[in-house]
Design a protein around this motif. Sequence first.
Motif: not given
Length: 748
Positions: A368-376, A396-399, A410-414, A713-716
């Motif tokens: 799966f593809t994710q959006l990573a947010l650098n919290g450092s 859902k739109e991004l998927a 086009a289902e978002p990953v949960g 997590p966004l989509y497979q």
Amino acid sequence: MSHDGVGLRAVTRSVAFLTAGVLAVPALAGCSEQDEAGRPTAGQDIAPAKRGQVADGGTVHWAVDNVPETLNTFQADADAVTSRVAGAVLPALYRLDANGRPRRNPDYLESAKVVDREPRQVVLYKLNQQAVWSDGREIGAADFAAQWRALSGKDTAYWTARNAGYDRIEKIERGASDLEVRVTFKKPYADWQSLFSPLYPKSVMGTPDAFNDSARRKLKISAGPFTVDTIDRESGDVTLKRNSRWWGHPAKLSELVLRAVPREKRAAALIGGRLDLAEIEASEAYRITSAGRDGKAGGGAPLTHGPGAALTPGKALRSWAIAHGSDEEAADEEITARKKRARAVAKYAGQQSSLRGFVVRKSLEPAFTQLALNGSEGPLADERVRRAVARALDRKELAQVVLKPLGLPAEPVGSHLALAGQHAYADSSGALGGQDTQEAQALLSDAGWVAGGPVKKEKKPKKAAGAEASKKAKKAKEADEADGGTYIVGRTDDKPTDGDEKDAKKTKKEKEKKEKHEKQEKWDGAGGVEEKRLAQEGKQQLRPGGAPGAYAPRGTAAPGGAAAGSTAAGPLAKNGKPLSLRFVLPSGPGSQSLRAVGERIARMLDRVGIRTEISKVTNESYFKDHIASGQYDLALYSWPASAFPATDARPIYSKPVPAADGSLNVEQNFTRVGTDQVDQLFDQAIAELDADESRSLVRKADARIWAAAGSIPLYQRPQLTAARPTLANAGAFGFETPAYEDMGYLKK
């Protein structure tokens, strides 16, 4: 592991506010008795056929990314190709089924179960009586023991990449017979089924020298349906031959050739007949399906794509008129252009004819593809800002941007820790909440970011230092352009800090516009309208989100300025600084979908007042120089799913800790976001031998990972494979481990 890596074991997921850093999510634990895993979002597509329908013999040329540096999957430079070779030539005690769940492999195991829990966990393996290595020796306890010693982590002379699970073993003994192996653990280990897959012979694992060197470039002894025959690094071929000592169903193919072909060159290799099976990008998949449609349309049917697609009857008539007109100069130019176009159309048509010999098989990757947010550091160090970013996204739109054009669900990953169909899967995204613009803005306000707040202007450099500043700016610009370019998505209410620079850019822009207008008049006068249009269409296809067959729909608008439907009053600011996040995206071939998704995310964030500075960097430096080193605020990359998340996902989400040298040890947690509670839940899950309770703990950990908002997590990922129509039991495998012995060509 990379943003594109996939494998069974990777190198080897209304807002509830945190109080004192602890989130109470009793209803989100996923611990109900009902199985929440569901079914895989998409099934496999491999043209299944019974073995009786498959012919004996033949060779399949299967595209891979590279020739593997090592055939030892437990070394640091092992990759997906290493795993593919191992899957065909070495024992795997467990394989993944179509749901991504581990199943006992009867070719090697008659049974395997936990026979004791107290005072120690003991697993008894009963091996298949026919299981032998290619040199004729029986597979047995000596092989298990050698692999345990090599991977236990006790002897640093072994250059191992991981030892998870093996470090919990206390001893390995022969059972009541040579076909029984008793493994005793010093600590309970829930993921014991992940061990000894693949299993190497003791000749490879027995000594550090053998482990480090002997299996890097060759594998003399194996025990699978195939054996490694040759590795030709010049041609890029790894040739596997049918194993004459294999006791299972004999391999249908005589040879399986893994051929190294870069992704961007696979269409040409398919056209040239060098490949029979290849994972491809969306643009190549579109060409193949279009070739099939053109072929069915009958001889002489015009191409609906390619270099001749833009030439309508009206344009063709105009071109003919110019070529036969009285203006000799214009006629010569048009005749040259027509010949060039005719050659391009003929070449493309020939290529399409070759591509009609393939079909596209499609599914979803076990990744799966994710959006990573650098919290450092920076704004995203504040959990409220990370949550606001997450609440601004319509997942859902991004998927749909990626998967809908391909006809895939086009289902978002949960979940961060499993995918739909796997044992541990449960949609825990409710711990964070769905898209909610007002909630996102409230979180930002609570964090002190004020819409339309004052922004301090940077001081203009002194004129005395102007030359030096100009020199530095030039170098910075050149470095940025080398990486692929940087641009801002968001409002421009805050004035530029350098008025002179703005005027200079405006003057330059007006000059370029005038020159372009004059060039246009000259072009039209010469009768080159059609060629200009073709050129402009070619340029349009190179824009992110606009290429035919790209993951984003055609016509996706380029980001810039305020997004339509924006609700924020202006750019957000705090302490005189605007809220702007550096969004790093890859610029190379095969990354069109990531760029399209990234630009859609940027517009979503702009609606809540978050500006993004998009930096496009080369594929080669994307992960190494930016993700792994923490030089980003936002980034997109993928993780493979694992059947054993308590073991494999822990290093991805565990809390970073200071190392002895003062640096931060992040393992694989490139977002640098983690909590003690998540670590504790992983520790409990890995030691819990009750499968249902272990899954419950994994789901609780996932809910807390969602709440921390370090990654979304966004989509497979889509899985598209070009294959010969007559090739059976091969294609888009989805979760399931390929049955190499069943692959082959259908009988005529």
